[in-house]
Design an enzyme around this catalytic site. Structure first.
Site, PDB file in Angstrom:
ATOM      1  N   LYS A 161       0.918  -1.065   0.118  1.00 47.95           N
ATOM      2  CA  LYS A 161      -0.085   0.150  -0.017  1.00 47.95           C
ATOM      3  C   LYS A 161       0.900   1.177  -0.105  1.00 47.95           C
ATOM      4  O   LYS A 161       1.483   1.647   0.873  1.00 47.95           O
ATOM      5  CB  LYS A 161      -0.881  -0.040   1.109  1.00 47.95           C
ATOM      6  N   GLU A 214       9.948   1.310  10.563  1.00 52.48           N
ATOM      7  CA  GLU A 214      10.800   2.083  10.408  1.00 52.48           C
ATOM      8  C   GLU A 214      10.009   3.532  10.717  1.00 52.48           C
ATOM      9  O   GLU A 214       9.453   4.005   9.741  1.00 52.48           O
ATOM     10  CB  GLU A 214      11.412   1.954   8.903  1.00 52.48           C
ATOM     11  N   CYS A 254      13.346  10.578   7.480  1.00 52.44           N
ATOM     12  CA  CYS A 254      13.333  10.103   8.680  1.00 52.44           C
ATOM     13  C   CYS A 254      14.643  10.693   9.449  1.00 52.44           C
ATOM     14  O   CYS A 254      14.650  10.506  10.596  1.00 52.44           O
ATOM     15  CB  CYS A 254      12.995   8.813   8.797  1.00 52.44           C
ATOM     16  N   GLU A 291       9.246  15.578  15.764  1.00 54.60           N
ATOM     17  CA  GLU A 291       9.778  15.475  14.343  1.00 54.60           C
ATOM     18  C   GLU A 291       9.113  16.587  13.353  1.00 54.60           C
ATOM     19  O   GLU A 291       7.876  16.467  13.593  1.00 54.60           O
ATOM     20  CB  GLU A 291       9.465  14.165  13.729  1.00 54.60           C
TER      21      GLU A 291
HETATM   22  P1  NDP Z   1       1.887   8.431   8.102  1.00 49.28           P
HETATM   23  O1  NDP Z   1       2.621   7.564   8.861  1.00 49.28           O
HETATM   24  O2  NDP Z   1       0.603   8.573   8.336  1.00 49.28           O
HETATM   25  O3  NDP Z   1       1.858   7.608   6.291  1.00 49.28           O
HETATM   26  C1  NDP Z   1       2.804   6.457   6.243  1.00 49.28           C
HETATM   27  C2  NDP Z   1       1.773   5.405   5.316  1.00 49.28           C
HETATM   28  O4  NDP Z   1       1.117   4.782   6.251  1.00 49.28           O
HETATM   29  C3  NDP Z   1       1.194   5.988   4.267  1.00 49.28           C
HETATM   30  O5  NDP Z   1       1.147   4.854   3.363  1.00 49.28           O
HETATM   31  C4  NDP Z   1      -0.236   6.041   4.764  1.00 49.28           C
HETATM   32  O6  NDP Z   1      -1.194   6.118   3.725  1.00 49.28           O
HETATM   33  C5  NDP Z   1      -0.413   4.846   5.843  1.00 49.28           C
HETATM   34  N1  NDP Z   1      -1.289   4.812   6.746  1.00 49.28           N
HETATM   35  C6  NDP Z   1      -1.864   6.162   7.371  1.00 49.28           C
HETATM   36  N2  NDP Z   1      -2.725   5.693   8.324  1.00 49.28           N
HETATM   37  C7  NDP Z   1      -2.809   4.373   8.444  1.00 49.28           C
HETATM   38  C8  NDP Z   1      -3.480   3.515   9.221  1.00 49.28           C
HETATM   39  N3  NDP Z   1      -4.257   3.776  10.150  1.00 49.28           N
HETATM   40  N4  NDP Z   1      -3.264   2.132   8.899  1.00 49.28           N
HETATM   41  C9  NDP Z   1      -2.471   1.662   7.908  1.00 49.28           C
HETATM   42  N5  NDP Z   1      -1.807   2.755   7.299  1.00 49.28           N
HETATM   43  C10 NDP Z   1      -1.863   3.829   7.352  1.00 49.28           C
HETATM   44  O7  NDP Z   1       2.695   9.555   7.531  1.00 49.28           O
HETATM   45  P2  NDP Z   1       1.939  11.065   7.082  1.00 49.28           P
HETATM   46  O8  NDP Z   1       2.121  11.158   5.630  1.00 49.28           O
HETATM   47  O9  NDP Z   1       0.670  11.232   7.545  1.00 49.28           O
HETATM   48  O10 NDP Z   1       3.035  11.770   7.814  1.00 49.28           O
HETATM   49  C11 NDP Z   1       3.030  12.330   9.163  1.00 49.28           C
HETATM   50  C12 NDP Z   1       4.364  12.508   9.658  1.00 49.28           C
HETATM   51  O11 NDP Z   1       4.924  11.011   9.816  1.00 49.28           O
HETATM   52  C13 NDP Z   1       5.162  13.168   8.733  1.00 49.28           C
HETATM   53  O12 NDP Z   1       5.122  14.651   9.118  1.00 49.28           O
HETATM   54  C14 NDP Z   1       6.568  12.643   9.468  1.00 49.28           C
HETATM   55  O13 NDP Z   1       6.739  13.349  10.627  1.00 49.28           O
HETATM   56  C15 NDP Z   1       6.094  11.170   9.384  1.00 49.28           C
HETATM   57  N6  NDP Z   1       6.785  10.506   8.428  1.00 49.28           N
HETATM   58  C16 NDP Z   1       7.905   9.682   8.523  1.00 49.28           C
HETATM   59  C17 NDP Z   1       8.251   8.866   7.550  1.00 49.28           C
HETATM   60  C18 NDP Z   1       9.657   8.217   7.552  1.00 49.28           C
HETATM   61  O14 NDP Z   1      10.273   8.017   6.734  1.00 49.28           O
HETATM   62  N7  NDP Z   1       9.799   7.696   8.760  1.00 49.28           N
HETATM   63  C19 NDP Z   1       7.843   8.883   6.004  1.00 49.28           C
HETATM   64  C20 NDP Z   1       6.535   9.805   5.903  1.00 49.28           C
HETATM   65  C21 NDP Z   1       6.077  10.484   7.167  1.00 49.28           C
HETATM   66  P3  NDP Z   1      -1.811   7.701   3.263  1.00 49.28           P
HETATM   67  O15 NDP Z   1      -0.631   8.204   3.013  1.00 49.28           O
HETATM   68  O16 NDP Z   1      -2.776   7.202   2.267  1.00 49.28           O
HETATM   69  O17 NDP Z   1      -2.495   8.177   4.497  1.00 49.28           O
END
Ligand code: NDP
Length: 505
Positions: free
Chosen positions: A182, A258, A292, A393
């Site tokens: 996904k 991660e 990250c 973050e």
């Molecule tokens: P999320 O952690 O919400 O998204 C990461 C993935 O999880 C996306 O594919 C998202 O789908 C999916 N997801 C979201 N909610 C659910 C759920 N309830 N169950 C299963 N999968 C889910 O990141 P955000 O895009 O909301 O970003 C929020 C914060 O996360 C950022 O500001 C940053 O701080 C951090 N982040 C960290 C990352 C890293 O590399 N460690 C990468 C991205 C974000 P969808 O996008 O469709 O909601």
């Protein structure tokens, strides 16, 4: 992919070796962060689509041609995937830039490097082996098998979709697993093009790799909770990661996470100053801070603090903002509108907390080379590690500079956050480097460099930065489970427990 009458590109998703729309027929739009305008529409998958994908992956895992393939043959498939990524690297990099706004220079380099993950795990596929155990029972032959865990649900964020997919998919396929992926609702296009140009062309049997595009809650949660998914591999924010882990825990799935970071980049007075300045800048401003491992806390030894900050600002001021498709650009747009709002919100929080904004501090309009979702490279000095700007973050181009006295002080500040993903140490002293490498509680310590990653080196977090490791030989264990086999040649099966019969009494 097709051109719709609206001018938008229209994608289908890939389930069970076929291109399909979502069961409901719903679609969602994906935008170009540079223009802020939608450029494509993708299927909006929900529980029914996830179920179709997981069932297909389960069939492929349970008894399909993939399940019967030798480990050596699977390795060959992985190497073919690598060759096909190499062939399509430029195009896939452009699609990533279109969808997530990262720099073409960075994404081209990333896509050219990505095949190495599939070559490496392709090589490991037939080195997964069990062992014969000298068990403490006479006349028994006992051995251990290492088996693929099953269907793996992979949840990918928007910041580096194909790289972070590769970190999961390559070891999973090498282990013999099947996958349902996904991607983020914001950045699904590159993964769908990867399926068309790479996975389909590599002749993988139907159901081995499937994609469900859609929203986190509607498509991600059914994947995490599906009873036929045995393992969940997630990259994203810590809050979402915590929810994913607790949902997956309800059906005892294996989980790797991660997550986020608040990584300390520590500059000692015996560093090579030019190297440390450019390491600090690329540590936070590369990828617009949306990684990250961003070195978002810059710890500078107090006796060089002022000189260092001056040099840092001089260099950061020259950062060229602009179109991410241009190889000249050094800082691109923020990927998503919510992320843009979040970054600006944190800049206000830092100002309210009394940190000194010595560079940037707001949106970057067209006059600065920016545009709709651009944030100026921002530096705060006078930051106390207790402030929210130092603890939480931001995931944007916002650097917090914190002074420290000595090694003890630096280690204490570095470790005083809930995260533990990356860290940097700038020093010419080997003693100091090895001492700090030991004392910092983070999954990676870089000395005199920052943000280097490799398929050979384990990557993952301490504390709230995650669980398990990606990359390196360790990662394959995340996709395997252990089976013990006992064969008895002993009289009566060697079973010492004899059932009494009624006649014995
Ligand atoms: P999320 O952690 O919400 O998204 C990461 C993935 O999880 C996306 O594919 C998202 O789908 C999916 N997801 C979201 N909610 C659910 C759920 N309830 N169950 C299963 N999968 C889910 O990141 P955000 O895009 O909301 O970003 C929020 C914060 O996360 C950022 O500001 C940053 O701080 C951090 N982040 C960290 C990352 C890293 O590399 N460690 C990468 C991205 C974000 P969808 O996008 O469709 O909601």
């Amino acid at each position: 992919m097709q051109d719709a009458p609206t001018g938008l590109k229209t994608f289908q998703t890939y389930i069970d070796g076929k291109w399909v729309d979502s069961v409901s027929g719903k679609r969602l739009l994906t935008s170009d962060p540079y223009t802020g305008k939608p450029w494509a529409e993708i299927p909006e998958c929900e529980a029914a689509d996830v179920n179709n994908a997981v069932e297909a992956a389960y069939r492929a895992f349970d008894n399909g041609p993939w399940a019967r393939m030798t480990q050596t043959a699977r390795g060959r498939v992985l190497r073919k995937i690598a060759d096909l990524i190499e062939k399509n690297a430029n195009y896939l990099a452009e699609i990533e830039v279109r969808d997530n706004g990262k720099l073409i220079s960075e994404m081209s380099a990333q896509l050219k490097y990505l095949p190495e993950w599939y070559y490496y795990y392709g090589g490991l596929a037939d080195k997964i082996q069990g062992s014969v155990v000298p068990v403490d029972k006479p006349d028994h032959f006992t051995y251990i098998l290492r088996e693929p865990i099953g269907v793996c649900g992979m949840i990918i964020p928007w910041n580096s979709p194909l790289l972070l997919t590769g970190w999961k998919l390559a070891p999973a396929l090498a282990a013999g697993c099947t996958a349902v992926i996904k991607p983020s609702e914001y950045t699904s296009a590159s993964l769908l093009e990867f399926m068309r140009l790479v996975i389909e062309e590599a002749d993988l049997p139907p159901g081995v790799v499937n994609v469900v595009t859609g929203y986190g809650q509607a498509a991600g949660e059914p994947l995490v909770t599906h009873p036929k998914v045995s393992k969940v591999a997630f990259t994203g924010g810590s809050l979402t990661g915590s929810r994913v882990a607790s949902l997956a825990g309800q059906t005892f799935k294996k989980v790797s996470l991660e997550l986020g970071g608040k990584s300390p980049n520590i500059v000692f007075d015996d560093c090579i100053m030019e190297d440390a300045v450019s390491g600090a800048i690329s540590g936070i401003f590369a990828a617009t801070g949306q990684t990250c491992i961003a070195g978002s806390r810059l710890l500078v030894q107090e006796n060089i603090h002022d000189e260092f900050v001056e040099k840092l600002i001089d260099m950061a001021k020259t950062a060229k903002l602009g179109n991410p498709m241009s190889f000249e650009t050094q800082v691109g747009p923020v990927t998503t509108p919510p992320q843009y709002e979040k970054i600006l919100g944190y800049i206000d929080i830092a100002k309210g907390e009394g940190a000194n904004c010595v560079l940037g501090g707001g949106p970057a309009g067209a006059d600065m080379g920016g545009g709709k979702y651009f944030v100026q490279p921002t530096v705060f000095t006078g930051v106390d590690n207790k402030m929210r700007i130092a603890q939480e973050e931001v995931f944007g181009p916002v650097l917090s500079v914190i002074k420290f006295k000595d090694e003890d002080d630096a280690a204490a500040i570095a470790n005083d956050v809930m995260y533990g993903l990356g860290s940097g140490v700038w020093t010419q002293s080997i003693k100091r480097a090895t001492t700090m490498a030991q004392r910092i509680r983070a999954g990676t310590v870089w000395v005199n460099t920052y943000r280097a990653v490799s398929f050979t080196m384990p990557f993952g977090g301490y504390k709230s930065s995650g669980l398990g490791r990606e990359n390196g030989q360790d990662a394959i264990n995340e996709y395997l489970q252990t089976k013990s086999v006992w064969i008895s040649n002993a009289p009566g099966g060697g079973n010492p427990f004899v059932m009494k019969t009624a006649a014995d009494d």
